[in-house]
Design a protein around this motif. Structure first.
Motif, PDB file in Angstrom:
ATOM      1  N   TRP A 112      12.208  78.944  -1.339  1.00 52.97           N
ATOM      2  CA  TRP A 112      11.270  77.951  -1.872  1.00 52.97           C
ATOM      3  C   TRP A 112      11.140  76.788  -0.894  1.00 52.97           C
ATOM      4  N   GLY A 113      12.265  76.303  -0.378  1.00 53.76           N
ATOM      5  CA  GLY A 113      12.247  75.208   0.584  1.00 53.76           C
ATOM      6  C   GLY A 113      11.472  75.559   1.840  1.00 53.76           C
ATOM      7  N   ALA A 114      11.614  76.800   2.310  1.00 50.82           N
ATOM      8  CA  ALA A 114      10.872  77.236   3.500  1.00 50.82           C
ATOM      9  C   ALA A 114       9.371  77.230   3.219  1.00 50.82           C
ATOM     10  N   THR A 119      12.955  69.914   4.862  1.00 55.34           N
ATOM     11  CA  THR A 119      13.953  69.923   5.925  1.00 55.34           C
ATOM     12  C   THR A 119      15.306  69.631   5.292  1.00 55.34           C
ATOM     13  N   TRP A 120      16.198  70.585   5.374  1.00 53.20           N
ATOM     14  CA  TRP A 120      17.524  70.451   4.769  1.00 53.20           C
ATOM     15  C   TRP A 120      18.431  69.575   5.633  1.00 53.20           C
ATOM     16  N   ASP A 121      19.424  68.987   5.009  1.00 51.59           N
ATOM     17  CA  ASP A 121      20.460  68.227   5.702  1.00 51.59           C
ATOM     18  C   ASP A 121      21.504  69.226   6.210  1.00 51.59           C
ATOM     19  N   ARG A 122      21.145  69.921   7.286  1.00 52.91           N
ATOM     20  CA  ARG A 122      22.051  70.906   7.870  1.00 52.91           C
ATOM     21  C   ARG A 122      21.801  70.981   9.371  1.00 52.91           C
ATOM     22  N   THR A 123      22.846  71.364  10.080  1.00 55.01           N
ATOM     23  CA  THR A 123      22.761  71.518  11.525  1.00 55.01           C
ATOM     24  C   THR A 123      23.562  72.755  11.922  1.00 55.01           C
ATOM     25  N   GLU A 124      23.280  73.246  13.106  1.00 54.87           N
ATOM     26  CA  GLU A 124      24.082  74.336  13.653  1.00 54.87           C
ATOM     27  C   GLU A 124      25.244  73.715  14.411  1.00 54.87           C
ATOM     28  N   GLY A 125      26.452  74.060  14.021  1.00 60.31           N
ATOM     29  CA  GLY A 125      27.640  73.545  14.680  1.00 60.31           C
ATOM     30  C   GLY A 125      28.397  74.671  15.351  1.00 60.31           C
ATOM     31  N   PRO A 126      29.514  74.350  15.982  1.00 61.81           N
ATOM     32  CA  PRO A 126      30.276  75.383  16.693  1.00 61.81           C
ATOM     33  C   PRO A 126      30.842  76.460  15.774  1.00 61.81           C
ATOM     34  N   GLY A 127      31.072  76.106  14.502  1.00 61.59           N
ATOM     35  CA  GLY A 127      31.640  77.085  13.575  1.00 61.59           C
ATOM     36  C   GLY A 127      30.622  77.763  12.686  1.00 61.59           C
ATOM     37  N   GLY A 128      29.352  77.323  12.765  1.00 65.36           N
ATOM     38  CA  GLY A 128      28.325  77.903  11.911  1.00 65.36           C
ATOM     39  C   GLY A 128      27.366  76.844  11.408  1.00 65.36           C
ATOM     40  N   GLU A 129      26.738  77.138  10.303  1.00 58.02           N
ATOM     41  CA  GLU A 129      25.726  76.263   9.700  1.00 58.02           C
ATOM     42  C   GLU A 129      26.435  75.174   8.880  1.00 58.02           C
ATOM     43  N   GLU A 130      26.331  73.915   9.335  1.00 53.23           N
ATOM     44  CA  GLU A 130      27.012  72.793   8.683  1.00 53.23           C
ATOM     45  C   GLU A 130      26.040  72.068   7.762  1.00 53.23           C
ATOM     46  N   TRP A 131      26.440  71.876   6.528  1.00 55.49           N
ATOM     47  CA  TRP A 131      25.613  71.218   5.523  1.00 55.49           C
ATOM     48  C   TRP A 131      26.114  69.808   5.262  1.00 55.49           C
ATOM     49  N   GLY A 132      25.177  68.855   5.204  1.00 62.12           N
ATOM     50  CA  GLY A 132      25.533  67.491   4.832  1.00 62.12           C
ATOM     51  C   GLY A 132      26.001  67.422   3.391  1.00 62.12           C
ATOM     52  N   CYS A 133      25.281  68.123   2.510  1.00 63.22           N
ATOM     53  CA  CYS A 133      25.723  68.227   1.124  1.00 63.22           C
ATOM     54  C   CYS A 133      24.963  69.358   0.437  1.00 63.22           C
ATOM     55  N   ARG A 134      25.692  70.381   0.090  1.00 65.96           N
ATOM     56  CA  ARG A 134      25.168  71.536  -0.645  1.00 65.96           C
ATOM     57  C   ARG A 134      26.162  71.839  -1.755  1.00 65.96           C
ATOM     58  N   LEU A 135      25.691  71.747  -3.006  1.00 64.83           N
ATOM     59  CA  LEU A 135      26.594  71.790  -4.155  1.00 64.83           C
ATOM     60  C   LEU A 135      26.241  72.878  -5.153  1.00 64.83           C
ATOM     61  N   GLU A 136      27.275  73.366  -5.823  1.00 65.75           N
ATOM     62  CA  GLU A 136      27.151  74.110  -7.070  1.00 65.75           C
ATOM     63  C   GLU A 136      27.904  73.279  -8.098  1.00 65.75           C
ATOM     64  N   VAL A 137      27.175  72.672  -9.028  1.00 63.75           N
ATOM     65  CA  VAL A 137      27.774  71.820 -10.057  1.00 63.75           C
ATOM     66  C   VAL A 137      27.945  72.660 -11.319  1.00 63.75           C
ATOM     67  N   LEU A 138      29.179  72.746 -11.789  1.00 60.02           N
ATOM     68  CA  LEU A 138      29.545  73.643 -12.891  1.00 60.02           C
ATOM     69  C   LEU A 138      29.373  72.928 -14.228  1.00 60.02           C
ATOM     70  N   ARG A 139      28.222  73.110 -14.839  1.00 60.58           N
ATOM     71  CA  ARG A 139      27.917  72.390 -16.072  1.00 60.58           C
ATOM     72  C   ARG A 139      28.526  73.030 -17.310  1.00 60.58           C
TER      73      ARG A 139
END
Length: 161
Positions: A112-114, A119-139
């Motif tokens: 959907w975002g694509a 533009t997501w808060d993410r970058t490619e880092g040395p270990g993989g795809e780094e997210w600034g904040c990506r959550l699963e909130v358990l309601r």
């Protein structure tokens, strides 16, 4: 359908692990002891517990935090640590169902975002795809609703500033 919401910064206490999907219970099982530690110090959770995906490594491994939001500060004993979820605009989508459907729900939000050009808060880092904040909130509390097909999880993905 996903929506865009504003979220304030939120202090939390968490533990972190790098796991493959089949190892996920190793980090998920840290939530009850974290909640117990907070209760032992007279601290009530300031909201539902969550999983914060920090890095998506090659081979479908993830560095994940199991966290509990709190009000104010608290300095827990290791391996727990304090943190803060960043304020900002987030894409929110709510998933109802068992955890084995979360990967497909996440893929749907990313697709959907694509399509929407976000533009997501993410970058490619040395270990993989780094997210600034990506959550699963358990309601849903599984002790109150034992049927996993009725569990409610908010998926939250921070947008780039």
């Amino acid at each position: 359908m996903p929506s865009i919401v504003d979220r304030p910064a939120q202090p939390y206490v968490a533990e972190r692990a790098t796991v493959a999907i089949e190892e996920f219970p190793r980090i998920a099982d840290r939530l009850p002891p974290l909640i117990g530690t907070l209760a032992g110090h007279g601290i009530a959770p300031a909201g539902p517990p969550f999983f914060r995906y920090r890095v998506r490594h090659p081979g479908m491994r993830f560095t994940v935090e199991a966290g509990v939001p709190i009000e104010g500060g608290f300095d827990p004993d290791e391996p727990a640590f304090p943190g803060e979820l960043p304020a900002g605009k987030y894409v929110l989508d709510t998933y109802v169902g068992a955890p084995d459907g979360l990967a497909a729900a996440t893929a749907a939000v990313l697709a959907w975002g694509a399509r929407e050009g976000v533009t997501w808060d993410r970058t490619e880092g040395p270990g993989g795809e780094e997210w600034g904040c990506r959550l699963e909130v358990l309601r849903t509390n599984p002790l109150e609703v034992p049927d996993p097909t009725r569990w409610v999880t908010d998926l939250l993905f921070r947008l780039a500033d």
